[in-house]
Design a protein around this motif. Structure first.
Motif, PDB file in Angstrom:
ATOM      1  N   THR A 161      34.255  36.982  30.099  1.00 22.97           N
ATOM      2  CA  THR A 161      33.928  38.244  30.572  1.00 22.97           C
ATOM      3  C   THR A 161      32.569  38.460  29.913  1.00 22.97           C
ATOM      4  N   ASP A 162      32.306  37.511  28.228  1.00 23.50           N
ATOM      5  CA  ASP A 162      31.660  37.683  27.506  1.00 23.50           C
ATOM      6  C   ASP A 162      29.778  36.341  27.706  1.00 23.50           C
ATOM      7  N   MET A 163      30.482  35.639  28.862  1.00 19.37           N
ATOM      8  CA  MET A 163      29.355  34.891  28.796  1.00 19.37           C
ATOM      9  C   MET A 163      29.082  35.693  30.420  1.00 19.37           C
ATOM     10  N   TYR A 164      29.689  36.205  31.319  1.00 18.52           N
ATOM     11  CA  TYR A 164      29.314  36.739  32.425  1.00 18.52           C
ATOM     12  C   TYR A 164      28.828  37.955  33.216  1.00 18.52           C
ATOM     13  N   GLY A 165      29.221  38.215  32.544  1.00 15.89           N
ATOM     14  CA  GLY A 165      29.521  40.095  32.534  1.00 15.89           C
ATOM     15  C   GLY A 165      31.240  40.482  33.247  1.00 15.89           C
ATOM     16  N   ASP A 166      31.268  41.693  34.305  1.00 10.76           N
ATOM     17  CA  ASP A 166      31.675  41.830  34.956  1.00 10.76           C
ATOM     18  C   ASP A 166      32.834  40.689  35.493  1.00 10.76           C
ATOM     19  N   ILE A 167      33.886  40.412  35.921  1.00  9.77           N
ATOM     20  CA  ILE A 167      34.413  39.408  36.633  1.00  9.77           C
ATOM     21  C   ILE A 167      36.011  39.624  37.048  1.00  9.77           C
TER      22      ILE A 167
END
Length: 522
Positions: A141-147
């Motif tokens: 989630t830190d790399m893509y956001g909402d998951i």
């Protein structure tokens, strides 16, 4: 007469069916199937731990470490590595973490959690899996956001094949609650599954410290977006007991020193090791920080390789060491002031990673360390969230970050005298100027997370330190702005279109400049 014949026929069929049914279940059993009472789900933990250090490392190395200017490269658009150096897009490595997580580790962990739910014999394994779940999902989630999170990996169990994307805030609050509950239920009097745990060999005390240290990391992540919530969780974590020594560090080591199987070698090391793979270069930003401060880590971190495929060509002479500025290619390099036209080759005159330390194929990959924990507590003390001496936490962080190199290789030992000399020359700035203290602490955090691109990138976004000059290479993904995230995989708007569109509508455009929820530092 007809009725009697019919009755006899029915009776005969019932007798035949009854006799057949006696062997029906046995005939329909798969002789190769593994039943619940035969299979020990602890074996899944071993694979999940190993795979957490495999398959995703290109995203961390090629994007994360370059975004934060620890690593650099002359590769340009279309080349397969170090894309973060120029903020350019590469489908495979942009998606590597996503695919490795959902395609492997997330499913393994979900299987453990479901199979051990409510089973007292597997209590500790269940709690370990819950803690490990936060390790794999927080970096995703830190790399893509909402998951996809709450419905992730539920296809087999709940027939959910198109999971919804969850808001990062909801994910974070659930992960924090999961950590708190899992740690409270770990029980040292029960089976510790030491034979399956390649991280801590079943040491329940260390697992509790891990859970609390992850709670500290996740709580600190909220320091700008929800400081009151952050403070609450930071206090909980520190009170419950976090890492206290480098022996607590969470690291997974490769199991094949020969490199004959990339699935068993340390994935990060395998990528930067000798061979046909490009090992990249130490970024000038990172090199200059170490060099300008007479950091004893420098001599163990960098080396010049005139032949990048041969480790024996290593030269560690400080006089020839220098970092490669980010954002250059083979054409623009020669106009850069750092370039020496009299040196052999182009990139080979710049320092690379010292592979004797960081590229051991059976060496460790670090996930969270005591140095990071000490720096986070130093920041929490500066903010007034916890008691304790911020300077002492800071000094312990520096010391542990330097001594940690021994865990990569004993040749990288830094003496107590060297550490004392460094701290004397670089003392803690004090708490009277909060912003200066935060800058010093988080710049050291950046140095301590060398080659952990996920954490380095996340903490730079959260804290704003060190202050980095963005790159503006032609046709980059951000228009010269510092990146905020990675893009979702290309097949998501095709295979999960409704949920993908909802996520983009909620979070923002699916590009490199949209920021994740907690990133309000820039």
């Amino acid at each position: 007469m007809k009725n009697n014949l019919l009755k006899n026929a029915i009776l005969f069929c019932l007798v035949i069916l009854a006799s057949c049914d006696q062997g029906f279940e046995e005939l329909n059993k798969d002789p190769n199937a593994v039943t619940a009472d035969q299979f020990n789900p602890s074996f899944l933990l071993t694979t999940a731990q190993l795979k957490s250090a495999q398959g995703d490392h290109n995203t961390s190395l090629y994007y994360g470490t370059c975004f934060v200017q620890q690593m650099a490269s002359l590769s340009n658009v279309g080349i397969f590595d170090y894309h973060g150096d120029k903020y350019v897009y590469h489908k495979g490595n942009n998606e590597a973490l996503w695919n490795a997580t959902y395609g492997n580790t997330a499913k393994l962990i979900e299987d453990i959690i479901i199979q051990t739910e409510g089973d007292a014999d597997f209590n500790n394994l269940h709690q370990m899996a819950r803690i490990w779940r936060t390790i794999i999902y927080h970096r995703l989630t830190d790399m893509y956001g909402d998951i996809p999170y709450f419905e992730s990996s539920r296809g087999y169990y709940d027939q959910i094949y198109k999971p919804k994307y969850d808001a990062q805030k909801d994910i974070y609050l659930d992960m924090l609650s999961e950590l708190e509950d899992a740690v409270s239920k770990l029980d040292a009097t029960k089976n510790n599954f030491s034979e399956a745990d390649i991280a801590y060999n079943g040491d329940i005390a260390k697992w509790k410290k891990l859970g609390n240290s992850m709670m500290l990391r996740l709580g600190m992540r909220l320091s700008k977006v929800e400081p009151a919530t952050a403070e609450t969780w930071v206090i909980k974590a520190v009170t419950a007991g976090v890492f206290t020594d480098n022996a607590d560090n969470l690291m997974i080591s490769g199991t094949d020193p020969t490199g004959t199987s990339s699935d068993l070698a340390n994935g990060m090391s395998w990528t930067i090791s000798v061979g046909t793979r490009s090992p990249g270069k130490i970024a000038a930003t990172f090199f200059d920080f170490l060099n300008d401060n007479n950091d004893p880590r420098l001599k163990h971190t960098v080396a010049v390789y005139t032949d990048p495929t041969n480790i024996s060509t290593k030269n560690t002479d400080p006089a020839i060491q220098k970092g490669l500025p980010n954002g250059l290619d083979r054409q623009t390099l020669e106009a850069d002031p750092s370039y020496n036209p009299d040196s052999p080759g182009q990139e080979h005159q710049y320092s690379g990673v010292n592979r004797s330390v960081y590229a051991k194929l059976d060496g460790p990959r670090m996930f969270i360390t005591n140095a990071e924990v000490q720096y986070m507590m130093a920041e929490a003390a500066v903010r007034g969230w916890i008691s304790g001496d911020a300077a002492a936490y800071y000094e312990t962080g520096v010391s542990e970050a330097m001594k940690m190199l021994q865990q990569y290789d004993q040749s990288a030992t830094i003496t107590d005298q060297e550490i004392t000399a460094y701290l004397t020359a670089n003392p803690f700035v004090g708490t009277s100027n909060m912003e200066a203290a935060l800058e010093q602490i988080n710049t050291q955090y950046w140095a301590a997370t060398f080659l952990n691109g996920y954490e380095a990138f996340s903490n730079v976004r959260r804290s704003g330190y060190p202050v980095l000059t963005p790159i503006n290479y032609p046709d980059n993904e951000t228009g010269g702005l510092f990146p905020g995230r990675l893009r979702y995989p290309d097949n998501e708007p095709v295979l999960n279109v409704e949920n993908y569109n909802a996520a983009v509508s909620s979070q923002g455009a699916d590009n490199y400049i949209t920021h994740v929820w907690w990133d309000v530092a820039n």
